[in-house]
Design an enzyme around this catalytic site. Structure first.
Site, PDB file in Angstrom:
ATOM      1  N   GLU A 292     -11.410  -0.063  -3.481  1.00  0.00           N
ATOM      2  CA  GLU A 292     -10.617   0.536  -2.412  1.00  0.00           C
ATOM      3  C   GLU A 292      -9.537   1.414  -3.036  1.00  0.00           C
ATOM      4  OE1 GLU A 292      -9.012  -2.807  -0.335  1.00  0.00           O
ATOM      5  OE2 GLU A 292      -7.628  -3.341  -1.931  1.00  0.00           O
TER       6      GLU A 292
ATOM      7  N   ASP B 218       0.823  -1.216   0.000  1.00  0.00           N
ATOM      8  CA  ASP B 218       0.000   0.000   0.000  1.00  0.00           C
ATOM      9  C   ASP B 218       0.857   1.267   0.000  1.00  0.00           C
ATOM     10  OD1 ASP B 218      -2.185  -1.789   0.364  1.00  0.00           O
ATOM     11  OD2 ASP B 218      -1.971  -1.649   2.534  1.00  0.00           O
TER      12      ASP B 218
END
Length: 533
Positions: free
Chosen positions: A274, A85
């Site tokens: 997301e 991420d």
């Protein structure tokens, strides 16, 4: 010319070495947690000790094999640890990448199991000024009893930014407390230390406009040219709303960067899953996200599964127009899929995308949700659209050579084999190279020695209970030897500066530090180093 006796001795040494290399290459992968040592009988000749010296390189344990990141490739960015991420902060002449700190999890039998993400409470940080040699800054303790935000239990998907407030540089790190809320930390430095300025979550379900957001996570932060700041977040799919989940949000941040203003606005991102991103290019705002994995039919023009899509607007809060996708799922490029998470940033005039993929864990034989950050370039077309990005192992061009005549932190690494890093235990907070066994190595890319200027090499070492050697080699682990630094009896955490002469280093080369010593024991710890003229 060698005598007959010497020739026989050398040939015997070569045969031993070849046998060892064959044995080594039959199982070439080495991980930090499972290093395969190869022991070779040292060939001695009491009649003529000079033969041992001549054949010493031939009978040495072959250098360890890199896993995951293979020279000269730039991806993944590091191979001694994971990092998922990614989010980029450009400050000064460096780019800092903040990443979810994936760490291997094990079952009761000691086998690696699927990543549950439930134990992640730290954020990992690396930085670079050339985009190939990366400095490890360790982990930020974010959540839990030992973290800055003791109210939180996890720290996922960070976002970071810099803002001058009251004339002082301030850095802000936003993170997801699993999928239940978003917190913020503050610091005077991009590497910390970090504090929790509000002692609670910044965004919760009680925040106006987010009550129906399935997953309160994956923040992105953006400071506009007028100084106003915005936070983007959200994700998840309400039942039956795969095509238009309406779970992406944007809110304005307060001038202090630790509060939110007004009500969160919905971003109508088709097939949203997301991963928020925000950039501004030529006056247009680009919102980017990861599409969901809905398996049914999709209308023409919709984003395919698990790709990075983007929308544009004339305002940081919308309205938004869907444009298309720019990065396919990692499975398309690397043969191992998973979610797709990214950040786009500008550095030294060019644009880049950092994203994660399970390439390192795949190379280790455990593709079970442990992700590593990659980097590739981004190109805008004349009409403002983004050219489709091609992910690969090659990575991006190195922006400048590395200067070996200024002190370099040892945890600055382009490639490595077998080593790990840890925080230097004397209050400096610098990361050092550790877990070093015989034949392990680290390497730097494109080191500029100039015109035969290097005459000595100095390094800070500790923990060498017996003699250990750092071989300095050019362009490969078994490349040209320009010097060797011997360390012995540098006990415990006492750091000692050692110097050795070097010769033959000129021009630009990859530089390898190959560690040599007694098999079966940890050799030493390495801190900063530099060459001198």
């Amino acid at each position: 010319m060698l005598s007959g006796k010497k020739l026989l001795l050398v040939l015997a040494s070569v045969l031993v070495c070849l046998a060892a290399i064959i044995q080594f290459q039959s199982n070439p992968e080495r991980s930090q947690t499972n290093k395969e040592e190869i022991t070779m009988n040292h060939f001695e000749n009491t009649d003529n000790p000079t033969v041992t010296a001549e054949a010493s390189e031939a009978v040495t344990t072959p250098p360890a094999t890199a896993v995951g990141k293979l020279p000269p490739n730039g991806n993944p960015l590091v191979s001694h640890k994971f990092g998922a991420d990614p989010y980029a902060l450009v400050y000064g002449d460096r780019v800092y990448l903040y990443m979810t700190n994936d760490v291997l999890e094990y079952d009761a039998d000691g086998n690696v199991k699927d990543n549950t993400y439930g134990n992640i409470n730290k954020i990992s940080v690396i930085s670079s000024d050339d985009l190939v040699n990366w400095t490890d800054h360790g982990e930020i303790p974010v959540a839990g009893p030992q973290g800055a935000a003791k109210w939180a239990t996890q720290s996922w998907a960070p976002a970071a930014t810099h803002k001058v407030i009251d004339g002082k540089d301030k850095f802000f790190l936003y993170f997801a407390n699993n999928a239940s809320g978003i917190g913020v930390l503050e610091s005077d430095s991009p590497t910390g230390p970090w504090v929790d300025p509000i002692g609670k979550a910044l965004i919760l379900r009680s925040t106006p406009g987010v009550e129906d957001v399935t997953w309160l996570f994956d923040p992105a932060v953006f400071v506009d040219d007028d100084g106003k700041a915005y936070i983007y977040f959200g994700g998840g799919i309400p039942k039956g709303k795969d095509e238009m989940p309406d779970t992406a949000r944007v809110m304005e941040l307060g001038p202090d960067m630790t509060s939110v203003l007004g009500e969160a606005k919905t971003i109508p991102a088709p097939f949203m899953f997301e991963d928020a991103g925000m950039n501004k290019y030529n006056g247009t705002y680009y919102y980017t996200y990861c599409s969901n994995f809905y398996g049914g039919a999709r209308p023409e023009g919709s984003p395919p599964t698990g790709e990075i899509a983007y929308m544009t607007s004339d305002s940081p809060m919308g309205p938004w127009t869907y444009q298309g996708t720019i990065l396919k799922n990692p499975g398309h490029f690397f043969g191992v899929g998973g979610n797709n998470h990214h950040v786009i940033f500008q550095f030294n005039g060019d644009w880049y995308i950092a994203y994660h993929a399970q390439t390192l864990s795949k190379a280790m034989g455990v593709p079970k949700g442990y992700r590593s950050t990659h980097l590739n370039q981004v190109f805008f077309k004349d009409d403002g659209s983004i050219q489709e990005i091609q992910a690969d192992y090659e990575g991006v061009p190195q922006l400048k050579p590395l200067n070996p005549y200024a002190r370099v932190a040892s945890a600055t690494i382009a490639w490595s084999a077998g080593v790990a890093t840890e925080t230097r235990a004397d209050g400096t907070q610098e990361m050092v190279v550790t877990d070093i066994d015989d034949a392990d190595w680290i390497a730097l890319s494109k080191v500029d020695f100039g015109g035969k200027r290097a005459s000595s090499f100095t390094a800070e070492v500790s923990g060498a209970s017996e003699s250990a050697v750092i071989e300095l080699r050019l362009d490969a682990p078994d490349g040209k030897l320009i010097g060797s630094l011997t360390a012995s009896k540098v006990m415990g955490e006492q750091w000692t500066e050692l110097t050795t002469e070097v010769s033959g280093a000129d021009g630009v080369h990859d530089l390898y530090f190959v560690f040599r010593g007694k098999s079966g024991q940890k050799l030493l710890k390495l801190s900063g180093w530099k060459f001198s003229e």
